[in-house]
Design a protein around this motif. Structure first.
Motif, mmCIF file in Angstrom:
data_model
loop_
_atom_site.group_PDB
_atom_site.id
_atom_site.type_symbol
_atom_site.label_atom_id
_atom_site.label_comp_id
_atom_site.label_asym_id
_atom_site.label_seq_id
_atom_site.Cartn_x
_atom_site.Cartn_y
_atom_site.Cartn_z
ATOM 1 N N LEU A 207 0.531 -0.743 0.067
ATOM 2 C CA LEU A 207 -0.359 0.073 0.210
ATOM 3 C C LEU A 207 0.774 1.597 0.034
ATOM 4 O O LEU A 207 1.914 1.395 1.165
ATOM 5 C CB LEU A 207 -0.921 0.102 1.563
ATOM 6 N N HIS A 208 0.208 1.708 -0.463
ATOM 7 C CA HIS A 208 1.187 3.424 -0.805
ATOM 8 C C HIS A 208 0.313 4.730 -0.059
ATOM 9 O O HIS A 208 -0.979 4.787 -1.228
ATOM 10 C CB HIS A 208 1.851 4.231 -1.701
ATOM 11 N N THR A 379 -4.678 9.367 0.261
ATOM 12 C CA THR A 379 -5.201 9.053 -0.907
ATOM 13 C C THR A 379 -4.419 7.097 -0.646
ATOM 14 O O THR A 379 -3.142 7.342 -0.255
ATOM 15 C CB THR A 379 -4.695 9.050 -2.418
ATOM 16 N N THR A 381 -3.418 3.915 -2.385
ATOM 17 C CA THR A 381 -3.792 3.423 -3.722
ATOM 18 C C THR A 381 -2.850 1.496 -3.291
ATOM 19 O O THR A 381 -1.771 1.617 -1.899
ATOM 20 C CB THR A 381 -2.166 3.742 -4.304
ATOM 21 N N TYR A 383 -0.650 -1.296 -4.435
ATOM 22 C CA TYR A 383 -0.479 -1.883 -5.922
ATOM 23 C C TYR A 383 -0.398 -3.860 -5.634
ATOM 24 O O TYR A 383 0.085 -4.139 -4.407
ATOM 25 C CB TYR A 383 1.389 -1.316 -5.537
ATOM 26 N N SER A 389 -2.420 -1.919 -9.725
ATOM 27 C CA SER A 389 -2.637 -0.459 -8.906
ATOM 28 C C SER A 389 -4.082 -0.095 -9.256
ATOM 29 O O SER A 389 -4.896 -0.009 -10.229
ATOM 30 C CB SER A 389 -1.894 0.557 -9.238
ATOM 31 N N GLN A 390 -4.402 0.329 -7.604
ATOM 32 C CA GLN A 390 -6.015 0.817 -7.509
ATOM 33 C C GLN A 390 -6.280 1.577 -6.394
ATOM 34 O O GLN A 390 -5.396 1.507 -5.211
ATOM 35 C CB GLN A 390 -7.049 -0.872 -7.847
ATOM 36 N N VAL A 391 -7.035 3.080 -6.457
ATOM 37 C CA VAL A 391 -6.941 3.519 -5.013
ATOM 38 C C VAL A 391 -7.983 2.532 -4.908
ATOM 39 O O VAL A 391 -9.242 2.685 -5.118
ATOM 40 C CB VAL A 391 -7.246 5.218 -5.969
ATOM 41 N N ARG A 394 -10.227 7.187 -0.923
ATOM 42 C CA ARG A 394 -9.524 8.370 -1.082
ATOM 43 C C ARG A 394 -10.882 9.434 -0.608
ATOM 44 O O ARG A 394 -12.099 8.717 -0.354
ATOM 45 C CB ARG A 394 -10.385 8.383 -2.476
#
Length: 400
Positions: A207-208, A379, A381, A383, A389-391, A394
């Protein structure tokens, strides 16, 4: 003017704790032993809890703790007394109990201000065998616990509310005005689980997390599932996972004050490199933050969590982690726990895993587990293991 919730509210509150929160939503069974850990100021809640245990045909084991005695212990105790561990007593307790209900209620939130943080952490570290025994019993499916709160005037004063306003948050958050609060919790958990299932289905690698003064990577690792809705905390609106601590990298600014070990930490900030905290600062309580992180493995991540603002019924800062880690508001919240991981995040049978295997999978083990909360807009995101990748989060809510 003093305030205390009505008998009807207390009866519903106790019913949720005993007949829903324990046994992972199923409630206690006849003949089981329920440890009730309740501070002196919350005696009315103890009465209601014990009554609910008895009506359920179970056995209450009461630990009724006096208020305002912690400071003198740390002032007078020598090194041997600080590190003393009552092994036979604690071993017998863990063997005896099937469940624990612990109630948070404070009459002096800063009782340990000025106490050497090394003393506090020495006493905390001494309890590690007890915590390990409980964790092993829980992993084997033979023990559950839950945590709730009793509001006091001092807790309300600390966050600028009247006692009635403070209790209003508790009552609303726990569905205590509903005819059958436990049924409302079950409905909520069904909704939470729909998101949990979607997150699990994504097969997330890492995760980011991006927000103001925050740029953090969290690696989930193999054999992980998201958790939530187990009844472990009342209230609880979060979804969380215990990551592979070795893949935590970057920085995160926390926004919410943290009351911990009888003291206050404000504006905590952490930087991770190769999974380990390499920088820790705070505008207040920095020494305690650093002393806590210096405890074995408390410089590693044990939990990552997100709360969707649409689910949370908590709207104000309460000065208690139980509530603040579940706050909704404009952007929900995210929190990281430094220290011990939740082994029920493992997708298999936790009781079949050796300590060596837990370590190999990156499940952190520590006597510390401290949640630190941020409510800034972020946010997140994901991976995925297939390279895409997908958010997933948010503006304070899940987007899956």
């Amino acid at each position: 003017m003093s305030y205390q919730p009505s008998e009807e509210i207390l009866e519903k509150y106790a019913d949720v704790m005993i007949n829903f929160a324990l046994n992972s939503g199923e409630g206690v069974k006849p003949g089981e032993v329920v440890q009730l850990r309740v501070p002196e100021v919350a005696k009315p809640f103890l009465v209601a809890l014990r009554r609910a245990v008895l009506k359920a045909g179970a056995h209450p084991l009461v630990f009724f703790t006096p208020d305002d005695m912690a400071r003198e212990f740390f002032e007078l105790a020598n090194e041997e007394q600080l590190s003393f561990f009552a092994e036979k007593f604690h071993r017998g307790t863990v063997d005896q109990i099937d469940h624990t209900v612990a109630i948070l209620a404070e009459t002096n939130k800063k009782e340990l201000d000025g106490i050497d943080s090394k003393k506090i952490m020495t006493a905390q570290k001494a309890l590690k065998p007890y915590m390990d025994w409980r964790r092993a019993k829980e992993s084997a499916g033979n023990y559950t616990w839950t945590l709730a709160m009793w509001g006091t005037q001092q807790m309300a004063d600390e966050v600028g509310m009247s006692l009635e306003e403070y209790w209003e948050q508790i009552i609303e958050a726990c569905y205590l005005r509903e005819a059958k609060p436990a049924e409302k919790w079950k409905e909520l958990y069904e909704k939470l689980y729909s998101y949990k299932d979607k997150l699990d289905a994504l097969k997330i690698e890492k995760l980011h997390i991006e927000a103001e003064n925050t740029d953090l990577w969290v690696k989930l690792g193999d054999n992980r599932k998201w958790l939530g809705g187990s009844g472990r905390n009342i209230p609880s609106f979060e979804l969380f996972v215990s990551p592979d601590w070795r893949g935590t990298e970057g920085r995160i600014q926390f926004t919410e004050p943290l009351y911990r070990y009888g003291a206050l930490i404000e504006k905590a900030y952490l930087e991770f490199k190769d999974g380990v905290v390499v920088k820790a600062t705070a505008s207040k309580g920095e020494d305690l933050l650093k002393e806590m992180i210096a405890v074995e493995n408390a410089d590693k991540a044990g939990e990552f969590s997100l709360t969707d603002r649409r689910f949370s019924r908590i709207t104000k800062f309460m000065g208690e982690t139980l509530y603040d880690e579940n706050v909704g508001g404009e952007y929900g919240n995210t929190h990281i726990a430094v220290g011990s991981a939740y082994r029920d995040s493992y997708t298999g049978d936790p009781s079949s895993v050796s300590e060596k295997e837990w370590a190999e999978m990156g499940y952190n083990n520590s006597v510390v587990h401290t949640d630190i909360v941020a409510t800034s807009n972020r946010t997140v995101t994901a991976y995925l293991k297939d390279g895409s990748s997908q958010v997933i989060y948010r503006d304070g809510q899940f987007t899956v």
